[in-house]
Write a protein that holds these residues in place. Structure first.
Motif, PDB file in Angstrom:
ATOM      1  N   ARG A 149       3.624  11.985  -3.276  1.00  4.04           N
ATOM      2  CA  ARG A 149       4.953  11.908  -3.895  1.00  4.04           C
ATOM      3  C   ARG A 149       4.980  12.632  -5.241  1.00  4.04           C
ATOM      4  NH1 ARG A 149       8.207   8.581  -0.954  1.00  4.04           N
ATOM      5  NH2 ARG A 149       7.209   6.958   0.288  1.00  4.04           N
ATOM      6  N   GLN A 150       3.940  12.444  -6.058  1.00  6.50           N
ATOM      7  CA  GLN A 150       3.937  13.035  -7.387  1.00  6.50           C
ATOM      8  C   GLN A 150       3.487  14.495  -7.396  1.00  6.50           C
ATOM      9  OE1 GLN A 150       1.828  10.519 -10.147  1.00  6.50           O
ATOM     10  NE2 GLN A 150       3.065   8.736  -9.615  1.00  6.50           N
ATOM     11  N   LEU A 151       2.407  14.801  -6.696  1.00  5.59           N
ATOM     12  CA  LEU A 151       1.869  16.152  -6.755  1.00  5.59           C
ATOM     13  C   LEU A 151       2.665  17.131  -5.903  1.00  5.59           C
ATOM     14  CD1 LEU A 151      -0.413  17.838  -7.987  1.00  5.59           C
ATOM     15  CD2 LEU A 151      -1.757  17.340  -5.950  1.00  5.59           C
ATOM     16  N   TYR A 152       3.081  16.694  -4.719  1.00  7.82           N
ATOM     17  CA  TYR A 152       3.788  17.590  -3.804  1.00  7.82           C
ATOM     18  C   TYR A 152       5.277  17.292  -3.691  1.00  7.82           C
ATOM     19  CZ  TYR A 152      -0.699  19.423  -2.419  1.00  7.82           C
ATOM     20  OH  TYR A 152      -1.923  20.038  -2.431  1.00  7.82           O
ATOM     21  N   ARG A 153       5.721  16.268  -4.399  1.00  8.49           N
ATOM     22  CA  ARG A 153       7.150  15.902  -4.400  1.00  8.49           C
ATOM     23  C   ARG A 153       7.668  15.590  -2.990  1.00  8.49           C
ATOM     24  NH1 ARG A 153       7.198  14.496  -9.311  1.00  8.49           N
ATOM     25  NH2 ARG A 153       7.288  16.104 -10.882  1.00  8.49           N
ATOM     26  N   ILE A 154       6.827  14.983  -2.163  1.00  5.89           N
ATOM     27  CA  ILE A 154       7.241  14.572  -0.823  1.00  5.89           C
ATOM     28  C   ILE A 154       7.921  13.213  -0.945  1.00  5.89           C
ATOM     29  CG2 ILE A 154       6.470  13.910   1.499  1.00  5.89           C
ATOM     30  CD1 ILE A 154       4.139  15.895   1.124  1.00  5.89           C
ATOM     31  N   GLU A 155       9.169  13.163  -0.611  1.00  6.21           N
ATOM     32  CA  GLU A 155       9.938  11.926  -0.699  1.00  6.21           C
ATOM     33  C   GLU A 155      10.270  11.337   0.668  1.00  6.21           C
ATOM     34  OE1 GLU A 155      10.377  10.255  -3.438  1.00  6.21           O
ATOM     35  OE2 GLU A 155       9.429  11.843  -4.633  1.00  6.21           O
ATOM     36  N   ASP A 156      10.035  12.083   1.714  1.00  9.62           N
ATOM     37  CA  ASP A 156      10.340  11.633   3.069  1.00  9.62           C
ATOM     38  C   ASP A 156       9.350  10.541   3.480  1.00  9.62           C
ATOM     39  OD1 ASP A 156      10.560  11.323   5.861  1.00  9.62           O
ATOM     40  OD2 ASP A 156      11.164  13.414   6.127  1.00  9.62           O
ATOM     41  N   ASP A 157       9.851   9.313   3.629  1.00  3.11           N
ATOM     42  CA  ASP A 157       8.996   8.171   3.972  1.00  3.11           C
ATOM     43  C   ASP A 157       8.275   8.351   5.302  1.00  3.11           C
ATOM     44  OD1 ASP A 157       9.622   6.873   1.608  1.00  3.11           O
ATOM     45  OD2 ASP A 157      11.253   5.699   2.506  1.00  3.11           O
ATOM     46  N   ALA A 158       8.893   9.035   6.249  1.00  2.00           N
ATOM     47  CA  ALA A 158       8.252   9.264   7.549  1.00  2.00           C
ATOM     48  C   ALA A 158       7.033  10.182   7.404  1.00  2.00           C
ATOM     49  CB  ALA A 158       9.257   9.848   8.536  1.00  2.00           C
ATOM     50  N   VAL A 159       7.137  11.176   6.559  1.00  2.00           N
ATOM     51  CA  VAL A 159       6.008  12.086   6.318  1.00  2.00           C
ATOM     52  C   VAL A 159       4.873  11.319   5.637  1.00  2.00           C
ATOM     53  CG1 VAL A 159       5.234  14.126   5.037  1.00  2.00           C
ATOM     54  CG2 VAL A 159       7.438  14.153   6.238  1.00  2.00           C
ATOM     55  N   ILE A 160       5.212  10.541   4.627  1.00  2.00           N
ATOM     56  CA  ILE A 160       4.205   9.728   3.926  1.00  2.00           C
ATOM     57  C   ILE A 160       3.549   8.759   4.905  1.00  2.00           C
ATOM     58  CG2 ILE A 160       3.837   7.997   2.121  1.00  2.00           C
ATOM     59  CD1 ILE A 160       4.357  10.797   0.975  1.00  2.00           C
ATOM     60  N   ALA A 161       4.327   8.150   5.760  1.00  2.00           N
ATOM     61  CA  ALA A 161       3.785   7.207   6.745  1.00  2.00           C
ATOM     62  C   ALA A 161       2.799   7.899   7.689  1.00  2.00           C
ATOM     63  CB  ALA A 161       4.913   6.554   7.537  1.00  2.00           C
ATOM     64  N   ARG A 162       3.090   9.137   8.089  1.00  2.00           N
ATOM     65  CA  ARG A 162       2.171   9.877   8.958  1.00  2.00           C
ATOM     66  C   ARG A 162       0.864  10.207   8.229  1.00  2.00           C
ATOM     67  NH1 ARG A 162       7.017  12.291  10.696  1.00  2.00           N
ATOM     68  NH2 ARG A 162       6.695  14.147   9.430  1.00  2.00           N
ATOM     69  N   LEU A 163       0.960  10.561   6.960  1.00  2.00           N
ATOM     70  CA  LEU A 163      -0.235  10.850   6.177  1.00  2.00           C
ATOM     71  C   LEU A 163      -1.105   9.598   6.003  1.00  2.00           C
ATOM     72  CD1 LEU A 163       1.491  13.127   3.550  1.00  2.00           C
ATOM     73  CD2 LEU A 163      -0.327  13.858   5.113  1.00  2.00           C
ATOM     74  N   VAL A 164      -0.464   8.474   5.736  1.00  2.00           N
ATOM     75  CA  VAL A 164      -1.193   7.208   5.599  1.00  2.00           C
ATOM     76  C   VAL A 164      -1.817   6.816   6.939  1.00  2.00           C
ATOM     77  CG1 VAL A 164      -0.923   4.726   5.174  1.00  2.00           C
ATOM     78  CG2 VAL A 164       0.080   6.390   3.587  1.00  2.00           C
ATOM     79  N   ALA A 165      -1.086   6.975   8.020  1.00  2.00           N
ATOM     80  CA  ALA A 165      -1.628   6.642   9.348  1.00  2.00           C
ATOM     81  C   ALA A 165      -2.849   7.514   9.676  1.00  2.00           C
ATOM     82  CB  ALA A 165      -0.545   6.811  10.416  1.00  2.00           C
ATOM     83  N   ALA A 166      -2.768   8.794   9.328  1.00  2.00           N
ATOM     84  CA  ALA A 166      -3.905   9.691   9.563  1.00  2.00           C
ATOM     85  C   ALA A 166      -5.111   9.248   8.744  1.00  2.00           C
ATOM     86  CB  ALA A 166      -3.514  11.127   9.233  1.00  2.00           C
ATOM     87  N   TYR A 167      -4.888   8.865   7.493  1.00  2.00           N
ATOM     88  CA  TYR A 167      -5.979   8.330   6.661  1.00  2.00           C
ATOM     89  C   TYR A 167      -6.599   7.102   7.312  1.00  2.00           C
ATOM     90  CZ  TYR A 167      -7.766   4.778   3.548  1.00  2.00           C
ATOM     91  OH  TYR A 167      -8.504   3.761   3.030  1.00  2.00           O
ATOM     92  N   ARG A 168      -5.768   6.160   7.713  1.00  2.00           N
ATOM     93  CA  ARG A 168      -6.273   4.921   8.317  1.00  2.00           C
ATOM     94  C   ARG A 168      -7.095   5.206   9.565  1.00  2.00           C
ATOM     95  NH1 ARG A 168      -1.267   0.701   7.284  1.00  2.00           N
ATOM     96  NH2 ARG A 168      -1.786   0.426   5.105  1.00  2.00           N
ATOM     97  N   THR A 169      -6.644   6.108  10.389  1.00  2.00           N
ATOM     98  CA  THR A 169      -7.401   6.476  11.584  1.00  2.00           C
ATOM     99  C   THR A 169      -8.753   7.088  11.185  1.00  2.00           C
ATOM    100  OG1 THR A 169      -5.379   6.850  12.845  1.00  2.00           O
ATOM    101  CG2 THR A 169      -7.390   7.953  13.637  1.00  2.00           C
ATOM    102  N   SER A 170      -8.762   7.896  10.148  1.00  2.00           N
ATOM    103  CA  SER A 170      -9.996   8.578   9.743  1.00  2.00           C
ATOM    104  C   SER A 170     -11.089   7.629   9.274  1.00  2.00           C
ATOM    105  CB  SER A 170      -9.709   9.609   8.659  1.00  2.00           C
ATOM    106  OG  SER A 170      -9.542   9.008   7.383  1.00  2.00           O
ATOM    107  N   VAL A 171     -10.710   6.467   8.774  1.00  2.00           N
ATOM    108  CA  VAL A 171     -11.707   5.499   8.296  1.00  2.00           C
ATOM    109  C   VAL A 171     -11.753   4.238   9.173  1.00  2.00           C
ATOM    110  CG1 VAL A 171     -11.739   6.300   5.910  1.00  2.00           C
ATOM    111  CG2 VAL A 171     -10.094   4.532   6.591  1.00  2.00           C
ATOM    112  N   GLY A 172     -11.037   4.277  10.290  1.00  2.00           N
ATOM    113  CA  GLY A 172     -11.094   3.154  11.226  1.00  2.00           C
ATOM    114  C   GLY A 172     -10.348   1.916  10.776  1.00  2.00           C
ATOM    115  N   VAL A 173      -9.328   2.107   9.946  1.00  2.00           N
ATOM    116  CA  VAL A 173      -8.514   0.984   9.463  1.00  2.00           C
ATOM    117  C   VAL A 173      -7.137   1.089  10.111  1.00  2.00           C
ATOM    118  CG1 VAL A 173      -7.414  -0.067   7.451  1.00  2.00           C
ATOM    119  CG2 VAL A 173      -9.711   0.897   7.269  1.00  2.00           C
ATOM    120  N   ARG A 174      -6.645   0.020  10.632  1.00  2.18           N
ATOM    121  CA  ARG A 174      -5.319   0.046  11.263  1.00  2.18           C
ATOM    122  C   ARG A 174      -4.276  -0.542  10.358  1.00  2.18           C
ATOM    123  NH1 ARG A 174      -6.680   3.871  13.946  1.00  2.18           N
ATOM    124  NH2 ARG A 174      -8.286   3.562  15.411  1.00  2.18           N
TER     125      ARG A 174
END
Length: 174
Positions: A149-174
């Protein structure tokens, strides 16, 4: 230095069904991340060509006696490498003899431990992981949301949610 954990960052790659582990040159961002996160990079005694990761054997990994091993995978999900490590009797013996912890460095669409802006996320993750007592309120999800949100100015909650979901998958956290 005595209270700092001994850290090993390994790039894992699979070619023709064989997993190869490599370590980064001393001057690369992966070394800097470990140092800034409050760890001791154990691989700095290996002579390098400064432009490439250097392959290392399991015997070398065991000799370094790391407290924590972080797996970096640039071409695929690190979860497969973590499963392979967990099933490997050599790694089981290493874990039993030294209580070494093996984890993946997070990713979203790409791994955080690389020389783009995401290295900041890798540093925050590693610092909080190595020193949880110093970061009791740390939330990687909050850091990811804030970062984009701060560095790339991404305000779209759906985009942020996809990035968080990808992170969670990468470390095995749901």
């Amino acid at each position: 230095q005595a209270d700092k954990p001994r850290v090993l960052v390994l790039q894992a790659a699979s070619t023709d069904g064989t997993t190869v582990f490599s370590v980064a040159p001393a001057g690369w961002i992966q070394t800097y991340i470990v140092q800034q996160a409050g760890g001791i990079p154990v691989w700095l005694d290996v002579p390098f060509i400064d432009q490439a990761w250097k392959k290392v054997s399991f015997e070398q990994i065991a000799t370094w006696k790391p407290d924590v091993v972080y797996i970096v995978s640039y071409r695929s999900d690190a979860a497969a490498f973590l499963q392979e490590i967990e099933a490997d009797t050599r790694w089981q013996a290493l874990h039993a003899s030294s209580a070494v912890s093996v984890k993946a460095i997070p990713a979203d669409y790409v791994n955080f431990a690389q020389s783009d802006s995401r290295w900041i996320l890798a540093l925050e993750f590693m610092a909080a992981d190595l020193h949880p007592d110093k970061f009791p309120l740390f939330s990687m999800v909050e850091r990811i949301e804030s970062f984009y949100r701060q560095l790339y100015r991404i305000e779209d909650d759906a985009v942020i949610a996809r990035l968080v979901a990808a992170y969670r998958t990468s470390v095995g956290v749901r």
